[in-house]
Structure formats: structure tokens, C-alpha cells
Design an enzyme around this catalytic site. Structure first.
Site, PDB file in Angstrom:
ATOM      1  N   HIS A  34       0.947  16.041  -4.759  1.00  0.00           N
ATOM      2  CA  HIS A  34       1.387  15.150  -3.697  1.00  0.00           C
ATOM      3  C   HIS A  34       0.260  14.585  -2.836  1.00  0.00           C
ATOM      4  CE1 HIS A  34       3.923  13.509  -0.589  1.00  0.00           C
ATOM      5  NE2 HIS A  34       3.479  14.338   0.322  1.00  0.00           N
ATOM      6  N   SER A  42       0.828  -1.206   0.000  1.00  0.00           N
ATOM      7  CA  SER A  42       0.000   0.000   0.000  1.00  0.00           C
ATOM      8  C   SER A  42       0.860   1.253   0.000  1.00  0.00           C
ATOM      9  CB  SER A  42      -0.900   0.024   1.238  1.00  0.00           C
ATOM     10  OG  SER A  42      -1.781  -1.074   1.208  1.00  0.00           O
ATOM     11  N   HIS A  43       0.239   2.327  -0.414  1.00  0.00           N
ATOM     12  CA  HIS A  43       1.029   3.533  -0.628  1.00  0.00           C
ATOM     13  C   HIS A  43       1.542   4.168   0.664  1.00  0.00           C
ATOM     14  CE1 HIS A  43       2.594   6.971  -2.527  1.00  0.00           C
ATOM     15  NE2 HIS A  43       1.793   7.781  -1.891  1.00  0.00           N
ATOM     16  N   ARG A  63       3.966  24.038   3.306  1.00  0.00           N
ATOM     17  CA  ARG A  63       4.247  23.567   1.947  1.00  0.00           C
ATOM     18  C   ARG A  63       3.685  24.452   0.852  1.00  0.00           C
ATOM     19  NH1 ARG A  63       3.458  17.047   2.832  1.00  0.00           N
ATOM     20  NH2 ARG A  63       5.441  16.794   3.903  1.00  0.00           N
ATOM     21  N   PHE A  81      -9.958  -6.640  -5.894  1.00  0.00           N
ATOM     22  CA  PHE A  81     -10.262  -5.285  -6.334  1.00  0.00           C
ATOM     23  C   PHE A  81     -11.751  -4.998  -6.156  1.00  0.00           C
ATOM     24  CE2 PHE A  81     -11.454  -2.170  -9.534  1.00  0.00           C
ATOM     25  CZ  PHE A  81     -10.445  -1.225  -9.462  1.00  0.00           C
ATOM     26  N   GLU A 119      10.414  16.053   2.848  1.00  0.00           N
ATOM     27  CA  GLU A 119      10.622  17.270   3.641  1.00  0.00           C
ATOM     28  C   GLU A 119      11.658  17.040   4.740  1.00  0.00           C
ATOM     29  OE1 GLU A 119       7.046  19.517   4.211  1.00  0.00           O
ATOM     30  OE2 GLU A 119       7.473  19.776   6.329  1.00  0.00           O
ATOM     31  N   HIS A 140       3.778  19.418  -3.435  1.00  0.00           N
ATOM     32  CA  HIS A 140       4.927  19.324  -2.525  1.00  0.00           C
ATOM     33  C   HIS A 140       6.108  20.059  -3.134  1.00  0.00           C
ATOM     34  CE1 HIS A 140       8.113  17.622  -0.067  1.00  0.00           C
ATOM     35  NE2 HIS A 140       7.214  17.058   0.714  1.00  0.00           N
ATOM     36  N   LEU A 186       9.035  11.708  -4.906  1.00  0.00           N
ATOM     37  CA  LEU A 186       9.253  12.662  -3.809  1.00  0.00           C
ATOM     38  C   LEU A 186      10.656  12.587  -3.200  1.00  0.00           C
ATOM     39  CD1 LEU A 186       7.589  14.624  -1.831  1.00  0.00           C
ATOM     40  CD2 LEU A 186       7.728  12.714  -0.259  1.00  0.00           C
ATOM     41  N   ASN A 231       1.461  15.166   9.322  1.00  0.00           N
ATOM     42  CA  ASN A 231       0.146  15.094   9.947  1.00  0.00           C
ATOM     43  C   ASN A 231      -0.741  14.037   9.295  1.00  0.00           C
ATOM     44  OD1 ASN A 231       0.098  16.749  12.131  1.00  0.00           O
ATOM     45  ND2 ASN A 231      -1.039  18.415  11.172  1.00  0.00           N
ATOM     46  N   GLN A 284      -2.532  19.345  -2.616  1.00  0.00           N
ATOM     47  CA  GLN A 284      -1.214  19.834  -2.196  1.00  0.00           C
ATOM     48  C   GLN A 284      -0.127  19.552  -3.228  1.00  0.00           C
ATOM     49  OE1 GLN A 284       1.036  18.052   1.384  1.00  0.00           O
ATOM     50  NE2 GLN A 284       0.562  20.143   1.987  1.00  0.00           N
ATOM     51  N   PHE A 292       9.961  19.776  11.221  1.00  0.00           N
ATOM     52  CA  PHE A 292       9.214  19.652   9.981  1.00  0.00           C
ATOM     53  C   PHE A 292       8.548  20.993   9.691  1.00  0.00           C
ATOM     54  CE2 PHE A 292       7.462  16.116   7.260  1.00  0.00           C
ATOM     55  CZ  PHE A 292       8.643  15.392   7.209  1.00  0.00           C
ATOM     56  N   ARG A 313      -2.155  20.650   4.228  1.00  0.00           N
ATOM     57  CA  ARG A 313      -1.754  19.709   5.264  1.00  0.00           C
ATOM     58  C   ARG A 313      -0.320  19.975   5.689  1.00  0.00           C
ATOM     59  NH1 ARG A 313       1.282  14.858   5.189  1.00  0.00           N
ATOM     60  NH2 ARG A 313       1.317  14.729   2.926  1.00  0.00           N
ATOM     61  N   ASP A 361     -10.215   5.301  -5.993  1.00  0.00           N
ATOM     62  CA  ASP A 361     -11.317   4.343  -6.182  1.00  0.00           C
ATOM     63  C   ASP A 361     -12.435   4.543  -5.162  1.00  0.00           C
ATOM     64  OD1 ASP A 361      -9.213   3.489  -7.709  1.00  0.00           O
ATOM     65  OD2 ASP A 361      -9.267   1.398  -7.069  1.00  0.00           O
TER      66      ASP A 361
HETATM   67  C1  LIG Z   1       5.860  10.030  -1.329  1.00  0.00           C
HETATM   68  C2  LIG Z   1       4.997  10.352  -0.159  1.00  0.00           C
HETATM   69  C3  LIG Z   1       5.557  10.669   1.064  1.00  0.00           C
HETATM   70  C4  LIG Z   1       4.753  10.960   2.161  1.00  0.00           C
HETATM   71  N1  LIG Z   1       5.351  11.275   3.358  1.00  0.00           N
HETATM   72  C5  LIG Z   1       4.554  11.491   4.439  1.00  0.00           C
HETATM   73  C6  LIG Z   1       5.137  11.747   5.714  1.00  0.00           C
HETATM   74  O1  LIG Z   1       6.359  11.780   5.865  1.00  0.00           O
HETATM   75  N2  LIG Z   1       4.322  11.949   6.759  1.00  0.00           N
HETATM   76  C7  LIG Z   1       2.967  11.920   6.638  1.00  0.00           C
HETATM   77  O2  LIG Z   1       2.280  12.085   7.635  1.00  0.00           O
HETATM   78  N3  LIG Z   1       2.396  11.653   5.446  1.00  0.00           N
HETATM   79  C8  LIG Z   1       3.154  11.454   4.345  1.00  0.00           C
HETATM   80  N4  LIG Z   1       2.562  11.195   3.134  1.00  0.00           N
HETATM   81  C9  LIG Z   1       1.112  11.017   3.055  1.00  0.00           C
HETATM   82  C10 LIG Z   1       0.708   9.675   3.594  1.00  0.00           C
HETATM   83  O3  LIG Z   1       1.687   8.714   3.303  1.00  0.00           O
HETATM   84  C11 LIG Z   1      -0.591   9.169   3.018  1.00  0.00           C
HETATM   85  O4  LIG Z   1      -1.528  10.175   2.993  1.00  0.00           O
HETATM   86  C12 LIG Z   1      -1.154   8.037   3.852  1.00  0.00           C
HETATM   87  O5  LIG Z   1      -0.185   7.047   4.033  1.00  0.00           O
HETATM   88  C13 LIG Z   1      -2.380   7.452   3.242  1.00  0.00           C
HETATM   89  O6  LIG Z   1      -2.732   6.280   3.942  1.00  0.00           O
HETATM   90  P1  LIG Z   1      -4.113   5.550   3.714  1.00  0.00           P
HETATM   91  O7  LIG Z   1      -4.163   4.436   4.672  1.00  0.00           O
HETATM   92  O8  LIG Z   1      -5.198   6.548   3.743  1.00  0.00           O
HETATM   93  O9  LIG Z   1      -4.055   5.016   2.215  1.00  0.00           O
HETATM   94  P2  LIG Z   1      -3.026   4.072   1.434  1.00  0.00           P
HETATM   95  O10 LIG Z   1      -1.854   3.706   2.224  1.00  0.00           O
HETATM   96  O11 LIG Z   1      -2.818   4.726   0.114  1.00  0.00           O
HETATM   97  O12 LIG Z   1      -3.851   2.749   1.234  1.00  0.00           O
HETATM   98  C14 LIG Z   1      -4.920   2.632   0.339  1.00  0.00           C
HETATM   99  C15 LIG Z   1      -5.384   1.197   0.340  1.00  0.00           C
HETATM  100  O13 LIG Z   1      -6.585   1.089  -0.384  1.00  0.00           O
HETATM  101  C16 LIG Z   1      -6.536  -0.036  -1.214  1.00  0.00           C
HETATM  102  N5  LIG Z   1      -7.468   0.180  -2.325  1.00  0.00           N
HETATM  103  C17 LIG Z   1      -7.611   1.303  -3.075  1.00  0.00           C
HETATM  104  N6  LIG Z   1      -8.552   1.105  -4.003  1.00  0.00           N
HETATM  105  C18 LIG Z   1      -9.037  -0.148  -3.841  1.00  0.00           C
HETATM  106  C19 LIG Z   1     -10.009  -0.943  -4.506  1.00  0.00           C
HETATM  107  N7  LIG Z   1     -10.697  -0.485  -5.559  1.00  0.00           N
HETATM  108  N8  LIG Z   1     -10.226  -2.204  -4.068  1.00  0.00           N
HETATM  109  C20 LIG Z   1      -9.522  -2.704  -3.022  1.00  0.00           C
HETATM  110  N9  LIG Z   1      -8.587  -1.998  -2.375  1.00  0.00           N
HETATM  111  C21 LIG Z   1      -8.341  -0.741  -2.776  1.00  0.00           C
HETATM  112  C22 LIG Z   1      -5.106  -0.131  -1.621  1.00  0.00           C
HETATM  113  O14 LIG Z   1      -4.774  -1.439  -2.030  1.00  0.00           O
HETATM  114  C23 LIG Z   1      -4.418   0.220  -0.312  1.00  0.00           C
HETATM  115  O15 LIG Z   1      -4.309  -0.920   0.493  1.00  0.00           O
HETATM  116  C24 LIG Z   1       3.357  10.930   2.018  1.00  0.00           C
HETATM  117  C25 LIG Z   1       2.791  10.614   0.797  1.00  0.00           C
HETATM  118  C26 LIG Z   1       3.593  10.360  -0.298  1.00  0.00           C
HETATM  119  C27 LIG Z   1       2.977  10.112  -1.626  1.00  0.00           C
END
Ligand SMILES: Cc1cc2nc3c(=O)[nH]c(=O)nc-3n(C[C@H](O)[C@H](O)[C@H](O)COP(=O)(O)OP(=O)(O)OC[C@H]3O[C@@H](n4cnc5c(N)ncnc54)[C@H](O)[C@@H]3O)c2cc1C
Ligand code: SF4
Ligand code: SF4
Ligand code: FES
Lengths: 322, 559
Positions: free
Chosen positions: B337, B40-41, B273, B153, B242, B229, B239, B376, B227, B114, B372, B208
Site C-alpha cells: 500500500h 494524480s494518485h 496497520r 514525462f 480504513e 494495508h 483498497l 498521516n 506498508q 482511525f 505510517r 520515477d
Molecule cells: C488507495 C489509497 C488510499 C489512501 N488513503 C489515504 C488516506 O485516507 N489518508 C492518508 O493520509 N493517506 C492515504 N493514502 C496515501 C496517500 O494518498 C499518498 O501517500 C499521497 O497522496 C501521495 O501524494 P504525493 O503528492 O506524494 O504523490 P501523488 O499524488 O502520487 O503524485 C505524484 C505526482 O508525480 C507525478 N509524476 C510521477 N512521476 C513523474 C514523472 N516521471 N514525470 C512527471 N511527473 C511525474 C504524477 O503525475 C503525479 O502528479 C492512500 C493511498 C492509497 C494508494
């Protein structure tokens, strides 16, 4: 820059499902990665081509594959460095069944991770605030927790290739991440139960130290080094009574004592002197060795200045309990 | 029949935290994710996670004030208070779960500075904090006994008499379609970064859940707040955290001047930012950059510090642009970002649809408002993930499953997908439609915006939606058909794009991430309010919602 790719394809739904090779050319930026080229193929040339990828920055662990025969991350490999005679050869990761094209089935990989009970198991009461621990201890662990579960090490492990029951480099490194964590185990941070489990067959003693996992790992986790550290921890925790532990002890005892390896006594010492049935199993090998003139000398002499070897041991281990 | 009291969609930090909480609350719980949870991201987060620990002499009120100010007074102060109060315990919980946070000399959790915050309260694991948190969260998920659907999915929601009662999902490995019934559904599907091209976001961040919820009648809020970045790589848009500036890196123009002096004389590179991104863009537009970039200079930090605290981003620089930050400045520019906006929720994750929750980047509580603060977001995911999980578990106790015709639902979905696969070739490609959308958004909804540009994008989006109705899928197979997945994701992204552009066009002031050249000032009298967008019978409908103010009255922002 034009990149020529030679890609191993596989379609399980084809009339006669067999792997085959296909050549593609993709145009990417000069400092583009192998992944950039593969994505280009998928998007612009052939939508039926499947691979996993997501982050494009070596952190999600999706894109491990064999590039020119060695496992690595496609998004961490600059295309221009990977061309051999102008072509980059790409195959799915090894030691896992292929699902489609470059997508492999990770089930066994994860089964092994699950087998090491991969979560912290503190035994005492939890502190109210954070656990106090040294930065060094945490940095050391962070080198291991930076594992992204990409499976590159698993793909190229030479033991897994012949013995699928081996826990393998990623799972053992993961296990070490807990046994080395001062927060895991009893109040002294000793994760004895874990170590006992890991000394069993298919565990830490089955690694042959071939180094492939260290080379394949894109995150510097160095799984083999962690396995060696696990062995030290296991012996330290008192688990001498395994083939592997005995082998290691007999090996170092011999070198320490005489300066070189006493091959004749290594096998019985490793297996256990009283382990008659296992010793009998080795008899044919011994007989073969004798008939081929490979019999080690019966009297194992010290090499000249062997006491200097002993000094090296003292330096490393401290002049201890010998 | 697959059925669960609580079904969490998405296994990033928010989703796994929600599932663990729901399970602990006694609900039968499942989590579904289109990629394996550790892919996951969330793992891309590099810099860290914020919390005000009282035993360090920090106060949650200070953290809350910095967040309110950072949000350009568009964040809801009641929600921000909830988040900042909960931060300390949430952080300690993560440490107890096993996260290997960097320590200070006394062995306690160490911090780094930060942007946009007056004191260092960002806790971190090297420069891979997100990955460290995500893998530990997965360990806890394994321990919790939550049922996992990995590489499944979610393609649509099942709605019976206006009530959401489950989801339709495609098992990617087999191409099989399933109905999963649930009493409550929690969306934790992450951001919609790929609506823009380029973006720092992973290829799976396609909005999605935001689109699924919107199409089912959920309200979206603050969608205009996207946002950019300040430090992303040219080309790929990947990226550079920061954390680099947090550790003391400089931003330089082509002549080596630290231009932030002109824009934020006190905080310099560590202003919030939106401020830094605008400064960079202004310099680049004035011809003070090189090839559309300015420089991030880390050389004076020294090799030892870089290797201990920034080693992974150093590798990214070497791998992706062939540039070693120990030896030379890296060319960077502002890049898309993070989505401040998303599915509108209250502090327990509830949306306007009964039984439907959202948490994490796909949700809008709103704690980030117009902008943001760095670090955070991870905090947002775990605090509101946990709260939604708790609430959904409790709520599912008093409701029953809603009956629906499962076979019918499965066969309808199969037909819908088959119709997509059966489209005739017409020379168009999914990737080309996506690129058209991404580039249009990045042209007209980036750091600086104006009416003309945004209207143009809205027209272009209409054309792209038309193309989407006939764009063919090349792969007709069932097994691991990524072509089909991209096709479905593109539909979701287009569903997100229009609400973003419409909201941005409607807001006639400059606030947080929205900087309009035709309305350059913040207009609190008319525009200190949220934009809410909902799918009506004849298209998107905009309305407004008040901002919650508890103790901080809006003032001009200076850094
Ligand atoms: C490069 C980068 C660096 C960052 N650095 C920081 C930082 O230092 N500090 C900070 O606080 N934040 C940071 N952020 C932001 C932060 O990482 C994200 O906002 C946060 O991790 C999002 O988490 P989440 O659990 O909401 O979603 P995600 O981790 O994106 O998870 C989404 C999940 O949904 C699932 N999913 C999506 N669509 C479907 C579907 N149709 N069917 C089934 N599953 C699906 C995916 O498989 C995944 O498991 C950063 C972001 C980026 C891009
Ligand atoms: S060193 Fe050991 S674990 Fe690593 S690849 Fe070789 S046999 Fe496998
Ligand atoms: S140890 Fe290295 S190669 Fe093996 S799974 Fe982890 S990151 Fe990948
Ligand atoms: S795409 Fe994520 S590791 Fe390569």
C-alpha cells in the site's frame, strides 16, 4: 473468461490517418472490468494500443470512453455485463478530438472549466478557525465535488455536439459547486457575479435537458439537476432578463394560470415583448406553422379545474407573491 | 528556453502545495506532471487527514506520541513534532481553500476514528477525502499563476559538474523532448507501489522521482519499510479504506470470529496497520481464511451510515468483486500500500544534493518510520510540500541558473530514447518483466520476510535487470506512446526494487512493517537506526543514520 472487444483505433502518424475497427480477444477474471480487458490487450497483444488509465477504481477520471455507444468509465464497467451478442464495442469519448486510439484531447473540456473561475471566492474576512456550515450543506456540495472530471458527460452532451461554445455539463456543475457554497460570494453566500456571468449565451440556459449527462456520469453528480438548480438561483438572484429565464417564467406562469401551455404567447414572452428584431426572426416559423395547420388557438382557455394546478404551485412554492 | 526558479516534479497534493507556496514566495514556478494534475494518485486516498485541533481539546503532543508509537520508534521525533504542530493550520487552510469537509452538529469540522490513535482526529470528506483535497488544491493552483506542464514525462535530470540544473522531459502528446532549466527542483513524484504486484497503488505509481534522485546521487532512507494495508481486495489489490474499520467494521475469520481479540485486545480492528496485517496473515496461514482472505464485515453499521460515509468504497466492492457490503462481508487480505521510505530529506525538504528537494510519499523525512498511521500521509504531503516550496523559493533567490548546452542535452536524450525504440524484437515483453519483478517482491518482501526469500528476490532482480537491457518497445510512434512510457517507468521501478530488498535483508530485526521470521524481535540496541542507501561506483552502498529522539523513549508496543 474470454472477452471479445471491437475497438476503434486511430494512428495520427499512419500514412493515411483514418479511424478503423480492430477486434481483440482478452482473457480476464470472471468479475473483471472492461478496463482489465483493454489493459490485457495492451500488455499482451498489441503494445501500440494507447489509452489513459491509472487508478482502476473510478477515482482518477482517466478512462472515460464510449462503451457500446455510451460514455462511461471502463474501470467501472464489468465486462460480463457489457457484452452485446458476445462483443463489447469500445470507442473514444465524443465531443473531443481523438489524439490516438482511445486518447482524446481534453483542451476544450478544461477551457470550459477554467471559464467558470473554478475556485472559492469568499468576499468577507476569513474566520480564524474553520467556516461554520451545516453538515447538510456540505454533504449536498460533496455530491457535486465528487466529480472526477472524467468528461463522460461532456462526451455525450447533445448540445455540445451541435454547439461547441456551450459551457457543458461538467463546467456548469462545477460552477454550481461554488454558487451553492455558503462560503462563496457575499456574507449571505450569494455569488451574484458568477450567476450573472452564467446566464449569458452558452451558459445555463442553453441546456436542453436531454438527461444524457445524468446517465453518463459515473459519480452521481447529475449535472443537469445542478444546471436546473443554477437556473433557480439565477432567477432568485434577480436575473429575469434573459431568454431562458423569461421562457421559464412564461412557461410556469401559463401553466399556473390556465393549467396548460399557451404556445402562442410563449415565444414573444421568452424573447421579450419589446425585442422586435428577434420577434421578426421568428415570423417565418410562425407562418409555416399557420400554413401547416399547427397554429395554436388564439384564445387560450383555462382547462377545467385549472385552479387545482394552481394549488400544486402553491404547495411547491408556497402561496406567494403572485 | 524553458526556465523557472522552482520546478516541481509531480502534481499530486505534495507537488501542488509546494508549487503554490513557491509562487506565493515570489519565485517563478512551474509544475510538471506525467498525468493531468487531478489524475494524480492522491485522489485515491479515501479515509481522511489527521490533525490535533486545540479548540477540540486535542493536543499536538498526543498526535505526535501516537505517530511515534505507530512508527515503532523509527520515526524522527523532531520531524514528527514539526508535522503535528503544523497540522491544525494546514487543515484549516485546506478548509478555507474550499474543501467540503463533513461537519459535526455545530457546523464545525467533524472527525472519525482511525487506527493506532487514541482519539478521533481524522477529518474527512465522505470516503473520498483525497479526491476532494486534490481537486481543491488544483483550483488553488489555477488561481496561483503557476506554469503547468500537463502530461509531460520527466525522463532524466540534467546534471552539470555534479549539480542538478534542470530536467529532460517528454511531451507525451507530441513525443517531443525538451530541456527545462531550474534553479531548484522539488521531487513530489509519489510512491513506488507498482514495484509490487498486486498493490493498492495506481498504475502511475512507479517511483520515477525516487529512482531519478537515487541515480543522481541522492540518499534513500527506510526503503525496507513497505506498508501492507489490512484491507485490500483479492485480485486487483484495490483498497477498501480504513474508514470502514474507523466507523466500526469487524474483521472475521472463516467461522465468523473477531480474531483481533487475540492480537490487540484494546484497540481490536483499530490497532496500527502493521499489527492488523500480521494478524490477518497469521490467521490466513493457519488455515482460518477462505481463498487467502479473511472478511471485513460492515453489515451492522447499517445502510444509512454506509451510504453517507462509505458510499464510494461500497461501489468499489460492487464494481470489482460483485459484493455489496450492506448485505454481506467482503473478502479482503493484506496488500502492498505505501512506501514509508524514500528520498532522504530534512524538515525543509532538502536532500543531500544542493538545490534538490523532495516532499510527499517519495520523500523520507522520516515522519512515518517503520509504519505510517492511517491519515498521516495526506498531512505529510501538505505540510512538507508547503515547507519545501517555501524553502526552495527563498533559496532560488540567491542562486543563478547554471549554464549548459541545451541542444546537446536534447539531442542526447533523443538518441537515448531512439535507441530504446530501435531495439529488435526478441519475444520478451515489458509487461512480463514487470510482472516478474512485482510477483517476486510480493512473494519475499511482503508481511513476513526471511533471509532466504529476500536473497532469492535479489538474484531474480539481477536477471530481470538483464532482461530489461534488451526488452523491446513495440510502439515506434511519437504521439501518445504509452508503450515507451511504460518502458521508461519499468527502468525506474527496477532502480527502486534493489534498494528495497537490500535494505530489508540488511535489517536484522522486526520493527514496524518489517517482520522477519528469522529475527522476530525488535532489537533496539542494534537496530534502532535508519538504513541509508546511496548509489556508489560499484553498486548500492548501505550506511546507517541515528533516529532523532526528543521526548518519547522507546517502549514495547501494545494496542
Ligand atoms: C488507495 C489509497 C488510499 C489512501 N488513503 C489515504 C488516506 O485516507 N489518508 C492518508 O493520509 N493517506 C492515504 N493514502 C496515501 C496517500 O494518498 C499518498 O501517500 C499521497 O497522496 C501521495 O501524494 P504525493 O503528492 O506524494 O504523490 P501523488 O499524488 O502520487 O503524485 C505524484 C505526482 O508525480 C507525478 N509524476 C510521477 N512521476 C513523474 C514523472 N516521471 N514525470 C512527471 N511527473 C511525474 C504524477 O503525475 C503525479 O502528479 C492512500 C493511498 C492509497 C494508494
Ligand atoms: S441535460 Fe443539458 S448539459 Fe446534460 S447532456 Fe443534455 S444538454 Fe447537455
Ligand atoms: S459530472 Fe460526472 S461525468 Fe461529468 S466530468 Fe464529472 S464525474 Fe465525469
Ligand atoms: S482508471 Fe481511474 S477512473 Fe478508470
Amino acid at each position: 473468461m474470454d472477452v471479445k472487444l471491437r475497438v476503434q483505433r486511430f494512428d495520427p502518424e499512419a500514412a493515411d490517418p483514418k479511424p478503423y475497427w480492430e477486434d481483440f480477444t482478452a482473457t480476464i477474471e470472471d468479475n473483471g472490468t472492461v478496463l482489465d480487458a483493454l489493459i490485457k490487450v495492451r500488455e499482451d497483444t498489441d503494445g501500440t494500443f494507447s489509452l489513459r488509465c491509472s487508478c482502476r477504481s473510478s477515482i482518477c477520471g482517466s478512462c472515460a470512453m464510449r462503451i457500446n455507444g455510451h460514455a462511461g468509465l471502463a474501470c467501472k464497467s464489468q465486462a460480463k455485463d457489457m457484452m452485446i451478442d458476445g462483443v463489447i464495442t469500445v470507442e473514444p469519448a465524443g465531443n473531443m478530438p481523438v489524439v490516438k486510439d482511445l486518447v482524446v484531447n481534453f483542451d476544450t473540456f478544461w477551457d470550459k472549466i477554467m471559464a467558470v473561475e473554478p475556485y472559492l471566492k469568499p468576499e468577507g474576512p476569513e474566520p480564524e478557525a474553520e467556516y461554520i456550515a451545516s453538515n447538510e450543506a456540505m454533504l449536498h456540495l460533496s455530491d457535486v465535488t465528487s466529480c472526477i472530471m472524467c468528461g463522460a458527460c461532456f462526451s455525450d452532451c447533445t448540445v455540445l455536439e451541435v454547439d461547441p461554445s456551450f459551457l457543458g455539463p461538467a463546467a456548469l456543475a462545477k460552477a454550481y459547486r461554488f454558487t451553492a457554497d455558503p462560503r462563496d460570494g457575499d456574507e449571505n453566500g450569494v455569488s451574484k457575479d458568477r450567476l450573472e456571468e452564467l446566464t449569458k449565451p452558452s451558459g445555463m440556459w442553453d441546456c436542453t435537458r436531454c438527461m444524457e449527462c445524468v446517465q453518463a456520469c459515473p459519480k452521481g453528480v447529475a449535472p443537469m439537476d445542478r444546471i436546473m438548480a443554477l437556473r433557480d438561483q439565477a432567477i432568485e438572484a434577480g436575473f429575469h432578463n434573459t431568454n431562458g429565464a423569461r421562457h421559464t417564467e412564461a412557461f410556469s406562469e401559463s401553466v399556473q394560470h390556465s393549467g396548460w401551455l399557451d404556445e402562442l404567447r410563449l415565444v414573444p414572452k421568452s424573447l421579450g415583448m419589446t425585442n422586435v428584431s428577434a420577434l421578426v426572426g421568428y415570423a417565418p416559423i410562425a407562418i409555416q406553422a399557420i400554413t401547416h395547420g399547427k397554429m395554436p388557438p388564439i384564445i387560450h382557455k383555462k382547462i377545467p379545474d385549472s385552479k387545482n394546478v394552481g394549488k400544486i404551485f402553491d404547495k411547491v412554492e408556497g402561496p406567494k407573491k403572485r | 528556453m524553458l526556465e523557472h526558479d522552482v520546478l516541481v516534479i509531480g502534481a499530486g497534493l505534495a507537488g501542488m502545495r509546494a508549487a503554490i507556496a513557491a509562487r506565493a514566495g515570489g519565485a517563478t514556478t512551474a509544475i510538471i506532471s506525467k498525468v493531468h494534475p487531478v489524475r494524480s494518485h492522491s485522489n485515491a486516498a479515501q479515509g481522511g487527514i489527521n490533525a490535533a485541533l486545540t479548540d477540540r481539546g486535542d493536543e499536538w503532543e498526543d498526535h505526535a506520541y501516537d505517530t511515534v508509537k505507530g512508527s515503532d520508534y523509527l520515526g524522527d521525533q523532531d520531524a514528527i513534532e514539526v508535522m503535528c504542530k503544523a497540522a491544525g493550520q494546514a487543515l484549516i487552510d485546506m478548509e478555507h481553500f474550499g474543501v467540503t469537509f463533513n461537519r459535526d452538529d455545530e457546523g464545525r469540522l467533524g472527525t472519525r476514528a482511525f487506527g493506532g490513535q487514541r482519539r478521533a482526529r481524522t477529518f474527512f470528506v465522505g470516503d473520498f477525502t483525497g479526491q476532494a483535497l486534490l481537486h481543491v488544491m488544483f483550483e488553488q493552483l489555477i488561481k496561483s499563476g503557476v506554469r503547468r506542464y500537463e502530461e509531460w514525462f520527466v525522463s532524466s535530470l540534467i546534471i552539470e559538474d555534479g549539480q542538478v540544473c534542470g530536467v529532460m522531459a517528454l511531451e507525451v502528446r507530441t513525443g517531443q523532448v525538451y530541456a527545462i532549466r531550474a534553479k531548484t527542483v522539488i521531487f513530489c513524484t509519489g510512491g513506488f507501489g507498482r514495484v509490487f504486484e498486486p498493490s493498492t497503488n495506481a498504475l502511475i505509481c512507479t517511483g520515477d522521482g525516487t529512482a531519478l534522485a537515487y541515480n543522481a546521487g541522492a540518499e534513500l532512507m527506510d526503503m525496507e519499510m513497505v506498508q501492507y494495508h489490512p484491507t485490500t481486495l483479492a485480485g486487483s489489490g484495490v483498497l477498501i479504506s480504513e474508514a470502514a474499520r474507523g466507523e466500526g467494521a469487524y474483521l472475521l475469520d472463516k467461522d465468523g470470529n473477531r480474531f483481533m481479540e487475540k492480537y490487540a485486545p484494546n484497540m481490536m480492528e483499530l490497532a496500527s496497520r502493521d499489527v492488523v496485517s500480521r494478524a490477518e496473515q497469521t490467521e490466513i496461514n493457519a488455515g482460518n481464511g477462505v481463498d487467502g482472505c479473511v472478511y471485513l464485515d460492515c453489515r451492522h453499521l447499517g445502510e444509512a451510515l454506509i451510504m453517507e460515509k462509505l458510499s464510494q468504497i461500497r461501489e468499489i466492492g460492487i464494481d470489482l468483486v460483485g459484493c455489496d457490503m450492506i448485505k454481506e462481508p467482503i473478502p479482503i487480505r493484506p496488500g502492498m500500500h505505501y512506501a514509508m521510505g524514500g528520498i532522504r530529506t530534512n524538515v525543509d525538504g532538502q536532500t543531500n544534493l544542493p538545490g534538490v528537494y523532495a516532499a510527499g510519499e517519495c520523500a523520507c523525512v522520516s515522519v512515518h518510520g517503520g509504519n505510517r498511521l492511517g491519515a498521516n500521509s495526506l498531512l505529510d504531503t501538505i505540510v512538507f510540500g508547503e515547507r519545501s516550496g517555501n524553502h526552495a523559493a527563498e533559496a532560488s533567490r540567491s542562486v543563478d541558473y547554471i549554464e549548459f548546452n541545451v541542444d546537446q542535452a536534447v539531442s542526447n536524450e533523443e538518441k537515448r530514447i531512439q535507441a530504446f525504440l530501435d531495439r529488435p524484437q526478441n519475444g520478451d515483453r515489458i509487461a512480463s518483466v514487470r510482472l516478474g519483478m512485482g510477483e517476486s517482491m510480493n512473494r519475499n518482501l511482503a508481511v513476513y520476510r526471511n533471509e532466504e526469500g529476500m536473497k532469492k528476490t535479489l538474484v531474480e532482480l539481477k536477471e530481470l535487470e538483464k532482461r530489461y537491457e534488451t526488452v523491446p518497445i513495440e510502439n515506434k510512434g511519437k504521439v501518445f506512446n504509452t508503450d515507451l512510457i511504460f518502458g521508461l517507468e519499468l527502468g525506474f521501478m527496477l532502480d527502486c526494487a534493489t534498494p528495497i530488498a537490500m535494505s530489508a535483508l540488511d535489517r536484522q530485526d522486526s520493527r514496524g512493517a518489517q517482520a522477519r521470521t528469522d529475527y522476530p524481535n525488535r532489537d533496539d540496541e542494534n537496530w534502532m537506526k535508519h538504513l541509508v542507501i546511496k548509489k556508489g561506483d560499484s553498486g548500492p552502498e548501505l550506511s546507517y543514520a541515528p533516529v532523532s529522539i526528543t521526548q518519547w523513549t522507546p517502549e514495547e508496543r501494545k494496542y
